[in-house]
Write a protein that holds these residues in place. Structure first.
Motif, PDB file in Angstrom:
ATOM      1  N   PRO A  37      -3.154 -14.252  43.474  1.00  0.00           N
ATOM      2  CA  PRO A  37      -1.894 -14.805  42.939  1.00  0.00           C
ATOM      3  C   PRO A  37      -2.044 -15.541  41.609  1.00  0.00           C
ATOM      4  O   PRO A  37      -1.087 -15.599  40.823  1.00  0.00           O
ATOM      5  N   LYS A  38      -3.224 -16.088  41.327  1.00  0.00           N
ATOM      6  CA  LYS A  38      -3.409 -16.848  40.089  1.00  0.00           C
ATOM      7  C   LYS A  38      -4.266 -16.114  39.067  1.00  0.00           C
ATOM      8  O   LYS A  38      -3.940 -16.072  37.885  1.00  0.00           O
ATOM      9  N   LEU A  39      -5.356 -15.532  39.519  1.00  0.00           N
ATOM     10  CA  LEU A  39      -6.307 -14.884  38.596  1.00  0.00           C
ATOM     11  C   LEU A  39      -6.186 -13.359  38.597  1.00  0.00           C
ATOM     12  O   LEU A  39      -7.054 -12.675  38.082  1.00  0.00           O
ATOM     13  N   GLY A  40      -5.107 -12.856  39.154  1.00  0.00           N
ATOM     14  CA  GLY A  40      -4.949 -11.421  39.277  1.00  0.00           C
ATOM     15  C   GLY A  40      -4.718 -10.694  37.958  1.00  0.00           C
ATOM     16  O   GLY A  40      -4.388 -11.287  36.936  1.00  0.00           O
ATOM     17  N   TYR A  41      -4.931  -9.383  38.001  1.00  0.00           N
ATOM     18  CA  TYR A  41      -4.692  -8.506  36.848  1.00  0.00           C
ATOM     19  C   TYR A  41      -4.345  -7.122  37.376  1.00  0.00           C
ATOM     20  O   TYR A  41      -4.493  -6.840  38.571  1.00  0.00           O
ATOM     21  N   PHE A  82     -16.811 -11.224  35.678  1.00  0.00           N
ATOM     22  CA  PHE A  82     -16.639 -11.989  34.435  1.00  0.00           C
ATOM     23  C   PHE A  82     -15.270 -12.654  34.392  1.00  0.00           C
ATOM     24  O   PHE A  82     -15.150 -13.840  34.060  1.00  0.00           O
ATOM     25  N   TRP A  83     -14.229 -11.921  34.745  1.00  0.00           N
ATOM     26  CA  TRP A  83     -12.855 -12.432  34.708  1.00  0.00           C
ATOM     27  C   TRP A  83     -12.690 -13.621  35.655  1.00  0.00           C
ATOM     28  O   TRP A  83     -12.118 -14.650  35.298  1.00  0.00           O
ATOM     29  N   LEU A  84     -13.220 -13.486  36.853  1.00  0.00           N
ATOM     30  CA  LEU A  84     -13.094 -14.566  37.840  1.00  0.00           C
ATOM     31  C   LEU A  84     -13.880 -15.806  37.412  1.00  0.00           C
ATOM     32  O   LEU A  84     -13.428 -16.936  37.624  1.00  0.00           O
ATOM     33  N   SER A  85     -15.047 -15.589  36.807  1.00  0.00           N
ATOM     34  CA  SER A  85     -15.862 -16.728  36.383  1.00  0.00           C
ATOM     35  C   SER A  85     -15.238 -17.472  35.203  1.00  0.00           C
ATOM     36  O   SER A  85     -15.372 -18.686  35.071  1.00  0.00           O
ATOM     37  N   GLU A  86     -14.520 -16.727  34.344  1.00  0.00           N
ATOM     38  CA  GLU A  86     -13.883 -17.333  33.179  1.00  0.00           C
ATOM     39  C   GLU A  86     -12.588 -18.055  33.529  1.00  0.00           C
ATOM     40  O   GLU A  86     -12.161 -18.968  32.816  1.00  0.00           O
ATOM     41  N   GLU A  87     -11.943 -17.630  34.619  1.00  0.00           N
ATOM     42  CA  GLU A  87     -10.689 -18.235  35.081  1.00  0.00           C
ATOM     43  C   GLU A  87      -9.644 -18.357  33.960  1.00  0.00           C
ATOM     44  O   GLU A  87      -9.215 -19.460  33.604  1.00  0.00           O
ATOM     45  N   PRO A  88      -9.210 -17.241  33.395  1.00  0.00           N
ATOM     46  CA  PRO A  88      -8.203 -17.290  32.326  1.00  0.00           C
ATOM     47  C   PRO A  88      -6.907 -17.934  32.815  1.00  0.00           C
ATOM     48  O   PRO A  88      -6.538 -17.797  33.980  1.00  0.00           O
ATOM     49  N   GLU A  89      -6.246 -18.594  31.922  1.00  0.00           N
ATOM     50  CA  GLU A  89      -4.998 -19.267  32.286  1.00  0.00           C
ATOM     51  C   GLU A  89      -3.869 -18.274  32.541  1.00  0.00           C
ATOM     52  O   GLU A  89      -2.945 -18.568  33.301  1.00  0.00           O
ATOM     53  N   SER A  90      -3.955 -17.117  31.880  1.00  0.00           N
ATOM     54  CA  SER A  90      -2.868 -16.154  32.005  1.00  0.00           C
ATOM     55  C   SER A  90      -3.371 -14.752  31.706  1.00  0.00           C
ATOM     56  O   SER A  90      -4.320 -14.567  30.931  1.00  0.00           O
ATOM     57  N   ILE A  91      -2.728 -13.749  32.317  1.00  0.00           N
ATOM     58  CA  ILE A  91      -3.053 -12.353  32.025  1.00  0.00           C
ATOM     59  C   ILE A  91      -2.725 -12.016  30.579  1.00  0.00           C
ATOM     60  O   ILE A  91      -3.236 -11.049  30.016  1.00  0.00           O
ATOM     61  N   MET A  92      -1.890 -12.841  29.945  1.00  0.00           N
ATOM     62  CA  MET A  92      -1.540 -12.625  28.543  1.00  0.00           C
ATOM     63  C   MET A  92      -2.757 -12.805  27.634  1.00  0.00           C
ATOM     64  O   MET A  92      -2.745 -12.387  26.476  1.00  0.00           O
ATOM     65  N   LEU A  93      -3.800 -13.419  28.150  1.00  0.00           N
ATOM     66  CA  LEU A  93      -5.029 -13.619  27.377  1.00  0.00           C
ATOM     67  C   LEU A  93      -6.032 -12.494  27.618  1.00  0.00           C
ATOM     68  O   LEU A  93      -7.194 -12.610  27.234  1.00  0.00           O
ATOM     69  N   PHE A  94      -5.569 -11.406  28.228  1.00  0.00           N
ATOM     70  CA  PHE A  94      -6.482 -10.325  28.604  1.00  0.00           C
ATOM     71  C   PHE A  94      -7.276  -9.791  27.413  1.00  0.00           C
ATOM     72  O   PHE A  94      -8.493  -9.613  27.504  1.00  0.00           O
ATOM     73  N   ASN A  95      -6.606  -9.502  26.306  1.00  0.00           N
ATOM     74  CA  ASN A  95      -7.294  -8.919  25.152  1.00  0.00           C
ATOM     75  C   ASN A  95      -8.422  -9.819  24.641  1.00  0.00           C
ATOM     76  O   ASN A  95      -9.479  -9.341  24.230  1.00  0.00           O
ATOM     77  N   GLU A  96      -8.179 -11.110  24.671  1.00  0.00           N
ATOM     78  CA  GLU A  96      -9.201 -12.066  24.223  1.00  0.00           C
ATOM     79  C   GLU A  96     -10.438 -12.002  25.110  1.00  0.00           C
ATOM     80  O   GLU A  96     -11.573 -11.949  24.607  1.00  0.00           O
ATOM     81  N   TYR A  97     -10.224 -11.969  26.426  1.00  0.00           N
ATOM     82  CA  TYR A  97     -11.357 -11.939  27.351  1.00  0.00           C
ATOM     83  C   TYR A  97     -11.987 -10.553  27.427  1.00  0.00           C
ATOM     84  O   TYR A  97     -13.193 -10.423  27.669  1.00  0.00           O
ATOM     85  N   ARG A  98     -11.174  -9.563  27.220  1.00  0.00           N
ATOM     86  CA  ARG A  98     -11.711  -8.193  27.176  1.00  0.00           C
ATOM     87  C   ARG A  98     -12.685  -8.055  26.021  1.00  0.00           C
ATOM     88  O   ARG A  98     -13.758  -7.458  26.151  1.00  0.00           O
TER      89      ARG A  98
END
Length: 321
Positions: free
Chosen positions: A224-228, A281-297
């Motif tokens: 619910p929070k860290l999903g993609y 990697f995604w779970l360990s980084e805990e992005p605030e929003s899926i909108m930041l996907f490109n940055e973390y990608r």
């Protein structure tokens, strides 16, 4: 008033960063050109006079098997002044033995004096030409458009659902249920446009060969929070794998992971590694929003590229029983 980094007389930057960068790149290019065109030739000649062996002999019999040996052999062949050696890089699987024999004749290498050379060079050429052929095969899959009129394509898509959520049946072929495994619309075919059939094959390969891991990643993607979007991100990672293959960045991995010629299944296995590792990697980084996907990608992409600079790299995911 003068400021740090500015010329006192003209109150202007002492140098232009871009200009300095370009000058350094040009200087490095010139040095590389001079070495490849002149110095390298004479250095090779001198070492041959001293050792009695050519550069390829020293590489094939003195370097560790894998990326260390094959990368050096590829460089030696590419910058050779001998046309026979350069042409070996474009050989096919069928004529590799003839290419090896031609090279041995050109370099006057006797099998009885260097019994390991022939097999070692053949293995290097098999990896080099196999990588090129692998790219051609992957490119063909990328260009193949998913078609609802093709029963094989449709069967593969339905298989993906059954592998990931076997306990739930699709209400129909076109349904909002596809969102449960991360597709954007009611009909997944629209999501395959960028990577064609390659994106679907990778998703199915991961789900079929690493079923438990794929379901685990899907459960994380539905957090619910860290999903993609599982499927969309999977297709995006297919693009990453494809771009790494096209640029040649994956050569060290394949030269270490596959002792002979890499094939399509090895590319799909590399995708599985990326899919599994990106989820971690995604779970360990805990992005605030899926909108930041490109940055973390992009951050993950750079991390993978850094791994690929290691000559001992081998990006493999342990096969499930």
């Amino acid at each position: 008033m003068n400021y740090p980094g500015f010329c006192k007389r003209y109150n202007q930057p002492c140098y232009n960063n871009l200009q300095v960068f370009v000058q350094r790149k040009m200087f490095a290019y010139i040095l590389q050109y001079v070495y490849a065109s002149f110095l390298r030739y004479w250095l090779k000649w001198l070492i041959r006079q001293v050792t009695g062996t050519c550069e390829l002999q020293r590489i094939c019999c003195g370097s560790k098997q894998g990326a260390t040996r094959t990368t050096k052999a590829e460089y030696s062949l590419r910058f050779s002044k001998n046309k026979v050696l350069r042409n070996a890089l474009t050989a096919t699987t069928e004529n590799l033995p003839q290419c090896v024999d031609q090279i041995m004749r050109e370099k006057s290498i006797k099998p009885q004096k260097d019994p390991l050379f022939k097999d070692n060079l053949h293995n290097c050429l098999s990896q080099i030409t196999g990588y090129n052929q692998l790219y051609v095969g992957v490119e063909e899959l990328r260009k193949e458009v998913f078609s609802s009129d093709n029963p094989d394509h449709e069967s593969m898509l339905l298989k993906l659902w059954d592998l990931l959520i076997p306990s739930v049946k699709l209400e129909s072929r076109i349904t909002k249920q596809w969102g449960d495994i991360g597709f954007q619309g009611d009909d997944p075919k629209t999501d395959f446009r960028g990577m064609g059939l390659l994106g679907l094959i990778n998703l199915v390969f991961f789900s079929e060969n690493y079923t438990e891991k794929a379901r685990q990643v899907l459960s994380h993607a539905n957090h619910p929070k860290l999903g993609y979007s599982y499927a969309i991100v999977g297709i995006n990672l297919t693009e990453m794998a494809y771009s790494l293959l096209k640029s040649g960045d994956l050569k060290p991995h394949f030269y270490n992971a596959v002792l002979t010629s890499p094939e399509r299944q090895h590319f799909h296995q590399l995708y599985c590694y990326l899919a599994y590792e990106f989820d971690k990697f995604w779970l360990s980084e805990e992005p605030e929003s899926i909108m930041l996907f490109n940055e973390y990608r992009e951050k993950f992409h750079k991390k993978v590229q850094l791994h690929l600079k290691d000559p001992t790299v081998c990006l493999t995911l342990k096969q499930e029983n």
